[in-house]
Design a protein around this motif. Structure first.
Motif, PDB file in Angstrom:
ATOM      1  N   GLU A 264     -68.218  54.860  18.920  1.00 21.09           N
ATOM      2  CA  GLU A 264     -68.188  53.971  17.991  1.00 21.09           C
ATOM      3  C   GLU A 264     -67.699  52.586  18.401  1.00 21.09           C
ATOM      4  O   GLU A 264     -68.134  51.391  17.751  1.00 21.09           O
ATOM      5  N   SER A 265     -66.672  52.410  19.010  1.00 26.06           N
ATOM      6  CA  SER A 265     -66.287  50.994  19.353  1.00 26.06           C
ATOM      7  C   SER A 265     -66.161  50.708  20.921  1.00 26.06           C
ATOM      8  O   SER A 265     -65.953  49.585  21.212  1.00 26.06           O
ATOM      9  N   LYS A 266     -66.705  51.649  21.823  1.00 27.19           N
ATOM     10  CA  LYS A 266     -66.757  51.185  23.323  1.00 27.19           C
ATOM     11  C   LYS A 266     -68.383  51.215  23.584  1.00 27.19           C
ATOM     12  O   LYS A 266     -69.192  51.790  23.077  1.00 27.19           O
ATOM     13  N   LYS A 267     -68.443  49.993  24.383  1.00 28.45           N
ATOM     14  CA  LYS A 267     -69.767  49.909  24.921  1.00 28.45           C
ATOM     15  C   LYS A 267     -69.894  50.206  26.633  1.00 28.45           C
ATOM     16  O   LYS A 267     -69.055  49.728  27.046  1.00 28.45           O
ATOM     17  N   TYR A 268     -70.677  51.310  27.080  1.00 26.88           N
ATOM     18  CA  TYR A 268     -70.529  51.978  28.152  1.00 26.88           C
ATOM     19  C   TYR A 268     -71.462  51.131  29.219  1.00 26.88           C
ATOM     20  O   TYR A 268     -72.556  50.869  28.841  1.00 26.88           O
ATOM     21  N   SER A 269     -70.576  50.490  30.400  1.00 26.42           N
ATOM     22  CA  SER A 269     -71.612  50.024  31.520  1.00 26.42           C
ATOM     23  C   SER A 269     -72.297  50.920  32.499  1.00 26.42           C
ATOM     24  O   SER A 269     -73.031  50.754  33.353  1.00 26.42           O
ATOM     25  N   PHE A 270     -71.619  52.343  32.245  1.00 27.24           N
ATOM     26  CA  PHE A 270     -72.201  53.111  33.061  1.00 27.24           C
ATOM     27  C   PHE A 270     -71.963  54.575  32.402  1.00 27.24           C
ATOM     28  O   PHE A 270     -71.228  55.025  31.646  1.00 27.24           O
ATOM     29  N   GLY A 284     -68.898  58.438  30.588  1.00 32.78           N
ATOM     30  CA  GLY A 284     -69.283  56.976  30.179  1.00 32.78           C
ATOM     31  C   GLY A 284     -68.073  56.070  30.636  1.00 32.78           C
ATOM     32  O   GLY A 284     -66.892  56.527  30.468  1.00 32.78           O
ATOM     33  N   PHE A 285     -68.207  54.784  31.474  1.00 34.68           N
ATOM     34  CA  PHE A 285     -67.280  53.976  31.955  1.00 34.68           C
ATOM     35  C   PHE A 285     -67.454  52.632  31.039  1.00 34.68           C
ATOM     36  O   PHE A 285     -68.555  52.031  30.811  1.00 34.68           O
ATOM     37  N   SER A 286     -66.392  52.278  30.407  1.00 31.19           N
ATOM     38  CA  SER A 286     -66.011  50.942  29.703  1.00 31.19           C
ATOM     39  C   SER A 286     -65.361  50.054  30.509  1.00 31.19           C
ATOM     40  O   SER A 286     -64.357  50.120  30.916  1.00 31.19           O
ATOM     41  N   ALA A 287     -66.205  49.054  30.975  1.00 27.89           N
ATOM     42  CA  ALA A 287     -65.517  48.030  31.953  1.00 27.89           C
ATOM     43  C   ALA A 287     -64.586  47.151  31.092  1.00 27.89           C
ATOM     44  O   ALA A 287     -63.828  46.679  31.590  1.00 27.89           O
ATOM     45  N   GLU A 288     -64.754  47.026  29.819  1.00 29.73           N
ATOM     46  CA  GLU A 288     -63.863  46.396  28.916  1.00 29.73           C
ATOM     47  C   GLU A 288     -62.660  46.894  28.927  1.00 29.73           C
ATOM     48  O   GLU A 288     -61.599  46.140  29.118  1.00 29.73           O
ATOM     49  N   ALA A 289     -62.461  48.194  28.969  1.00 27.13           N
ATOM     50  CA  ALA A 289     -61.307  48.859  28.704  1.00 27.13           C
ATOM     51  C   ALA A 289     -60.918  49.728  29.913  1.00 27.13           C
ATOM     52  O   ALA A 289     -59.670  49.996  29.981  1.00 27.13           O
TER      53      ALA A 289
END
Length: 380
Positions: A264-270, A284-289
């Motif tokens: 819901e809150s994370k956008k995965y770059s991977f 899933g990897f979140s670059a932001e977090a």
């Protein structure tokens, strides 16, 4: 002869058959010999086949021994890396290529390597347990790197190979190679599906192809398939916003489709899928977090996901996953920083594997474990 004497003689007869004479060891209980030798690496055991006929029979034909050896080998998985050579071996025919396969342990040390001449570059390189698949444009090979055997799978002459999956079905002790292909490049885009099956010990060339009808979905993808608990999974090429996973149950030979989990809150770059602890997982990897979430398919029937682990990777950034043995509790992540990290889900600790020390030319590796399973037919 009374009953007691008969029983005593029967016991002595059983003991005599339980004792095995092995040259260099003498007489030892059969189960003790199996327990000792099954703990040794396949590379060492291959040398022992030359000791005597009894040793050779045990190491190449004994199902009980091979099964026990595989159980121990699973505890020490190996990385298998390929690279192409221009040493003249395969240059007599322009279509031939010499490939070098190198085995690397979890400490980053080379344990073995060998070379084979094959028909062209490999576009699919996947493993299932102790065996690996090398798929070229017009030829397909099954490889047991532990015993340096590479066997070509019989296939239609001049027919191109497209999307290949590889899995094992414990119920029938059977390996299955799945090939999905377009009937033509025009029309409804549906893909045909055929399966090549062979059983352990019967040899690759004893198998045969058979069609199972059309796949109801398009599975054209650059991502390699994985086999988890008797099911092969592919990523569907429906675009980034509508990613889904195609599955084929190897026992029922039925297709299904599963949507990727959405945070819901994370956008995965991977975003990649893998088998861990006998379950399909999406990483899933979140670059932001700077976190790596591991989603597990909790309910295969209802297709529901749940985040079981969230790992802080700062300052590292993952590039791709190395598919693990589907019972594994460890995940292998190749980082942008050219590091290979092994993370244990059980202990929640990580370690770096220095496999770049061993390789000058790098290709994405696969994971396997040692085995003496022959690729050619043998009678058990």
């Amino acid at each position: 002869m009374n009953t007691q004497d008969k029983d005593l003689k029967a016991v002595e007869h059983i003991r005599a058959h339980q004792m095995v004479e092995m040259k260099g060891i003498g007489y030892l209980p059969r189960d003790m010999i199996i327990e000792i030798l099954s703990r040794l690496p396949a590379k060492v055991l291959c040398k022992f086949r030359c000791v005597s006929k009894s040793w050779n029979d045990l190491l190449t034909r004994d199902v009980e021994f091979m099964t026990r050896h595989v159980q121990w080998s699973k505890q020490k998985p190996l990385l298998l890396v390929r690279r192409y050579l221009s040493d003249g071996i395969g240059e007599l025919n322009k279509s031939k290529i010499t490939i070098e396969l190198t085995s690397i342990d979890m400490q980053g040390d080379v344990t073995d390597k060998f070379r084979k001449v094959i028909d062209g570059p490999v576009h699919t390189f996947v493993s299932c347990g102790p065996l690996s698949i090398l798929c070229c444009m017009y030829s397909l090979y099954v490889c047991n790197p532990s015993i340096h055997q590479v066997v070509r799978v019989p296939y239609h002459a001049n027919s191109r190979l497209y999307n290949i999956g590889f899995g094992y079905l414990p119920v029938s002790n059977e390996y299955k190679i799945v090939h999905m292909f377009y009937h033509s490049f025009v029309g409804n885009g549906k893909m045909g599906c055929e399966i090549f099956s062979f059983k352990t010990g019967e040899g690759v060339t004893s198998g045969s192809w058979r069609g199972i009808g059309d796949c109801p979905f398009s599975a054209w993808t650059d991502e390699y398939p994985v086999c988890v608990n008797g099911t092969i999974y592919w990523a569907l090429s429906a675009g980034w916003k509508d990613k889904s996973i195609l599955s084929l149950d190897l026992e029922k030979e039925e297709f299904s489709c599963i949507s990727y989990p959405i945070h819901e809150s994370k956008k995965y770059s991977f975003l990649e899928y893998i088998g861990l602890m006998c379950t399909l997982c999406v990483v899933g990897f979140s670059a932001e977090a700077s976190t790596m979430d591991i989603w597990m398919l909790k309910d295969k029937k209802n297709k529901t996901w749940a985040i079981e682990y969230s790992i802080n990777l700062f300052p590292l950034c993952p590039k791709f996953l190395v598919p693990s043995e589907d019972h594994s509790e460890e995940i292998l992540v190749h980082m942008e920083q050219r590091d290979l990290i092994c993370y244990s889900l059980k202990s929640q600790t990580s370690r770096k594997i220095g496999y770049y020390r061993a390789m000058k030319t790098y290709n994405k590796p696969c994971l396997y474990y040692g085995s003496l399973i022959p690729m050619h037919s043998t009678s058990f």
